[in-house]
Design a protein around this motif. Sequence first.
Motif, mmCIF file in Angstrom:
data_model
loop_
_atom_site.group_PDB
_atom_site.id
_atom_site.type_symbol
_atom_site.label_atom_id
_atom_site.label_comp_id
_atom_site.label_asym_id
_atom_site.label_seq_id
_atom_site.Cartn_x
_atom_site.Cartn_y
_atom_site.Cartn_z
ATOM 1 N N GLU A 22 -4.331 -7.755 -0.712
ATOM 2 C CA GLU A 22 -4.238 -7.446 0.714
ATOM 3 C C GLU A 22 -5.622 -7.284 1.330
ATOM 4 N N THR A 25 -8.344 -4.017 1.513
ATOM 5 C CA THR A 25 -8.253 -3.102 0.373
ATOM 6 C C THR A 25 -9.477 -3.246 -0.517
ATOM 7 N N ASN A 130 3.594 -5.519 -9.372
ATOM 8 C CA ASN A 130 4.163 -5.194 -8.058
ATOM 9 C C ASN A 130 4.622 -3.745 -7.968
ATOM 10 N N ASP A 131 4.511 -3.007 -9.059
ATOM 11 C CA ASP A 131 4.941 -1.610 -9.105
ATOM 12 C C ASP A 131 3.801 -0.709 -8.640
ATOM 13 N N GLU A 132 3.974 -0.072 -7.496
ATOM 14 C CA GLU A 132 2.921 0.773 -6.921
ATOM 15 C C GLU A 132 2.602 1.978 -7.799
ATOM 16 N N GLU A 133 3.517 2.356 -8.665
ATOM 17 C CA GLU A 133 3.264 3.478 -9.564
ATOM 18 C C GLU A 133 2.276 3.086 -10.667
ATOM 19 N N PRO A 136 -1.385 0.820 -8.107
ATOM 20 C CA PRO A 136 -1.418 1.328 -6.725
ATOM 21 C C PRO A 136 -2.407 0.539 -5.869
ATOM 22 N N THR A 137 -2.022 0.266 -4.646
ATOM 23 C CA THR A 137 -2.907 -0.450 -3.720
ATOM 24 C C THR A 137 -3.372 0.432 -2.574
ATOM 25 N N ARG A 138 -2.737 1.576 -2.389
ATOM 26 C CA ARG A 138 -3.116 2.469 -1.286
ATOM 27 C C ARG A 138 -4.334 3.308 -1.669
#
Length: 216
Positions: A22, A25, A130-133, A136-138
């Motif tokens: 993204e 980021t 694809n698992d944010e856990e 993480p992308t944030r």
Amino acid sequence: MALCLGQVFSKDKTFRPRKRFEPGTQRFELYKKAQASLKSGLDLRKVVQLPEGESLNDWIAMHVVDFFNRINLIYGTVSEYCTERTCPIMSGGLRYEYRWQDGDDYRKPTKLPALKYMNLMMDWIESLINDEEIFPTRIGVPFPKNFQQVCKKILSRLFRVFVHVYIHHFDSICSMGAEAHINTCYKHYYFFISEFNLIDHSELEPLKEMTEKICN
């Protein structure tokens, strides 16, 4: 004569949709730096080194996703030749056989055709990245404690794609003029996992002779 990269690796042959970084980021910025270094012709051993002041986990995460995209593209290029008839077992020659186990549908190591194995493996990797856990992308969200262990497992399984493609589909690779491009991808991958000790070297045994030839 070798073809250009765009001709060799058609988007139509991508085995899975590309996982994109993204814009805005940290990982996107790292990806741009890494790509600029690759295109500049720098020694790949230096390209994989962690940039000063950057997070190791972010650097690993970016590379795992990038290698997933690139190796996915490589396999997509030869997948039409990798059928249940030509490759009834996921293997690397007569000495190495890989069985699938994921703890869910396949609780025990299971012998599968290479194409089926690849499908399951790419699905498994895609679900993880694809698992944010896990990835993480944030900004400000920490990586899990087992993040590097997960990445080691992903990279280990991606190595098996190289094994199968080099040993069983190398003629197809050469006929498409893609040998140099795949060798470069493999060298980049090899120098990266070596730099951060991400795979036990015993797992690299199937391509040991080739690795010594093209990476030294």
